[in-house]
Design a protein around this motif. Sequence first.
Motif, PDB file in Angstrom:
ATOM      1  N   MET A  98      45.767  -0.466  15.996  1.00 45.82           N
ATOM      2  CA  MET A  98      45.525  -0.622  14.565  1.00 45.82           C
ATOM      3  C   MET A  98      46.377   0.410  13.822  1.00 45.82           C
ATOM      4  O   MET A  98      46.745   1.438  14.372  1.00 45.82           O
ATOM      5  N   THR A  99      46.675   0.111  12.559  1.00 49.48           N
ATOM      6  CA  THR A  99      47.529   1.037  11.811  1.00 49.48           C
ATOM      7  C   THR A  99      46.751   2.300  11.458  1.00 49.48           C
ATOM      8  O   THR A  99      45.530   2.355  11.580  1.00 49.48           O
ATOM      9  N   LEU A 121      46.214   3.514   8.578  1.00 52.06           N
ATOM     10  CA  LEU A 121      45.295   3.228   7.472  1.00 52.06           C
ATOM     11  C   LEU A 121      44.029   2.548   7.996  1.00 52.06           C
ATOM     12  O   LEU A 121      42.912   2.899   7.611  1.00 52.06           O
ATOM     13  N   GLU A 122      44.204   1.601   8.891  1.00 53.42           N
ATOM     14  CA  GLU A 122      43.046   0.902   9.436  1.00 53.42           C
ATOM     15  C   GLU A 122      42.137   1.860  10.201  1.00 53.42           C
ATOM     16  O   GLU A 122      40.906   1.763  10.115  1.00 53.42           O
ATOM     17  N   MET A 144      40.105   3.469   7.779  1.00 54.77           N
ATOM     18  CA  MET A 144      39.146   2.546   7.150  1.00 54.77           C
ATOM     19  C   MET A 144      37.946   2.318   8.071  1.00 54.77           C
ATOM     20  O   MET A 144      36.808   2.213   7.616  1.00 54.77           O
ATOM     21  N   VAL A 145      38.213   2.231   9.369  1.00 57.47           N
ATOM     22  CA  VAL A 145      37.112   2.056  10.318  1.00 57.47           C
ATOM     23  C   VAL A 145      36.161   3.250  10.232  1.00 57.47           C
ATOM     24  O   VAL A 145      34.942   3.099  10.327  1.00 57.47           O
ATOM     25  N   ILE A 153      40.360   3.192   0.395  1.00 55.61           N
ATOM     26  CA  ILE A 153      41.800   3.294   0.635  1.00 55.61           C
ATOM     27  C   ILE A 153      42.340   4.581   0.022  1.00 55.61           C
ATOM     28  O   ILE A 153      43.160   5.271   0.617  1.00 55.61           O
ATOM     29  N   LYS A 197      44.206   7.506   1.899  1.00 58.22           N
ATOM     30  CA  LYS A 197      45.527   7.987   1.476  1.00 58.22           C
ATOM     31  C   LYS A 197      45.514   9.500   1.305  1.00 58.22           C
ATOM     32  O   LYS A 197      46.468  10.177   1.689  1.00 58.22           O
ATOM     33  N   ASP A 238      51.357   2.446   7.698  1.00 62.57           N
ATOM     34  CA  ASP A 238      51.228   1.076   8.196  1.00 62.57           C
ATOM     35  C   ASP A 238      51.764   0.902   9.612  1.00 62.57           C
ATOM     36  O   ASP A 238      51.951  -0.220  10.080  1.00 62.57           O
ATOM     37  N   PRO A 276      51.411   1.367  13.782  1.00 64.35           N
ATOM     38  CA  PRO A 276      50.294   1.447  14.716  1.00 64.35           C
ATOM     39  C   PRO A 276      50.092   2.875  15.239  1.00 64.35           C
ATOM     40  O   PRO A 276      51.056   3.602  15.454  1.00 64.35           O
ATOM     41  N   ARG A 305      40.721  11.101  10.677  1.00 66.69           N
ATOM     42  CA  ARG A 305      39.744  10.033  10.838  1.00 66.69           C
ATOM     43  C   ARG A 305      38.322  10.605  10.827  1.00 66.69           C
ATOM     44  O   ARG A 305      37.428  10.053  10.170  1.00 66.69           O
TER      45      ARG A 305
END
Lengths: 441, 281
Positions: B105-106, B108-109, B112-113, B144, B148, B161, B163, B179
């Motif tokens: 996953m990127t 950003l993802e 988000m998780v 988001i 950021k 963006d 991985p 994270r």
Amino acid sequence: MEQSQTSFNWETLLKDAALAALIAALLAGVMLGLRVDVASGRGAELYLEYRWPLFGAAVVAVFVGRLLMGVYYALRESGQFEARKKNKSERQNVEGYLKPLFLLLAFALPFVLLATLGARGSRQYIDLATLVLTYVMLGWGLNIVVGLAGLLDLGYVAFYAVGAYSYALLAQYFGFSFWICLPLAGILAAFWGIILGFPVLRLRGDYLAIVTLAFGEIIRVVLLNWYEFTGGPDGISRIPRPSFFGLEFKRGEGGFADFFGLDYSSVHRILFLYFLILILALITNFVTMRLRRLPIGRAWEALREDEIACRSLGINTTNTKLTAFALGAMFGGFAGSFFATRQGFISPESFTFMESAVILAIVVLGGLGSQIGVVIAAVVMIGGFELFREFEEYRMLVFGLLMVVIMVWKPRGLISTRAPSVALSKNAKGISADLVEEGHG
Amino acid sequence: MSQWNHNPVLKVEHLTMRFGGLTAVGDLSFNVGRGDITALIGPNGAGKTTVFNCITGFYRPTEGRLVMRGGDNEAHLLERLPDFMISGVAKVARTFQNIRLFGGMTLLENLMVAQHRPLMAASSWTVGGVLGLRGFRSAEKEAIERAKYWLERTKLIDRADAPAADLPYGDQRRLEIARAMCTGPELLCLDEPAAGLNPKESLELNELLSYIRKEHHTSILLIEHDMSVVMEISDHVVVLDYGVKISDGTPDFVKNDPHVIAAYLGVDDDEVDSVEQEVGL
């Protein structure tokens, strides 16, 4: 420099091909060229049949194939294919163009068939397209479980069966119509998904696969043996056909054709069924794509990537797995009740392990998590399967070969790039499959 | 000297963890001061990661109590919470010794998780999200923005963006911290954050941790072997050996503690007797 790259050693290539052909000749001579058969006319006498054309064809095929392979590898080594690789980033965008094209094709297909082949001739092909779409929908449903959440489910057909039998039994015992039963079938299948999920989702990987496999068989065996309720091996027949908002597809007064002032034609129902499954499949796709961008969808994918990290981030892994399982089961249930209404007759025969295997093969060959890949794989597998019905014996051979070829050439399935669910820049690239985990249950 | 005892964010009381006959951690008690950077050090196999796993709910302690008292002054008993509640309710986040990112996953993802719980609530458990309600959309935008912010802080914004598995090692370490911070923790547990980093990256890590402590009032508990990190940034050091606490105090105190020197470096043969006497063995 360029010259030396294109020329290669024909002598060694030919030698290599000849050697392969020789080995093929030795093997084929015995295995294809000669055939012992029991003569039907002369009692049970054995006699030898010579099949030299077949033998010749096999040897030539091996020779040519080996030669082409040699040329290909020689070209590849000399870097002829490097230039083409640069276009790879453009190819990743293919998925974007394919989608509207496929959608247009799906909507136009029955009309094109009708116009070219007439009502009678096109019937068979529209039926086939309906079957393919059923598998597309099943593939998409299973894709949620296997592709997104990474849970290997070998018993998916159980939910398909639950959906089909829910509709058939509700219609038989209570006289419910298709439109009432469709959501009920989905809910019941999801319910069974949760019932199964609670004990099973503690397991991981191979263990999960085995238990789901067993569950699939249990459902089938129960349907087979509960004779008083399900009719056992006799199945359930005369399942009511769906109506178009209350208008039945029948001849005469009050029917669909009569209401719209059309001449009655049996093709109306076929068309209706085709568009019904198309819309159901598209709903499946829409919901899946939508969920992928929501926290729940990202949690599924995160679960596939690393379960322990998920737990440390406050994700309730049991619930998340259960939702994936239940949702996949629900779409399986929808497809099942569609199957029941299309066939008008169901029996446990239709829900064997082979079905689960075919659906899983569609998902894996198409590329785990890729929606368009599932479509391509379903068209090729189910469509090809039916179109080549005449070649019965060779069908499975070609099928197996195809699978081996795809797995060698594209081990992650046909379309294996993963599109990010959220991106800062507009032109975010797909993620190569090498980086994406397959999930361990 | 012991400010961590007056206002602790986490109190570890008589923590014992046994695996069959092996006592990995025996009767360990220490406090993590609010707003402090606390280091947990010790030789290999001393039980540091086991303590972490107990705090973050991956192990259930055999005995003992873990009291987390966040900013709202409400006490949470970590040993009683299921693991996914520890991050969400008790606000304890962690990183892993062997980095555990969502590689496919990127960046950003990944972040988000980490904001799964608030986003899930904002999407009314998916229903509102499917319908595209406004409440969810603004919550997502906020998430988001927060992602950021942390990508900028960890200097990873240019690759937002890409991985996560494509990142170099040092960047992956920083992403894991980002994270964990996206969950909005009050206590951040870092399992060897400087392992495998070069001196420059190590220095950047120190700055990042100081920043987190200063700007976000997040207390930090870290396991570390790199003494330059430990001695430079930590306020409080707890030393474990064979699952038992052998020293507890400021970095300077610990550095000169004969127990610690003996555990880490051993002693000369002719000094054994005198040191043993001093240590009380």
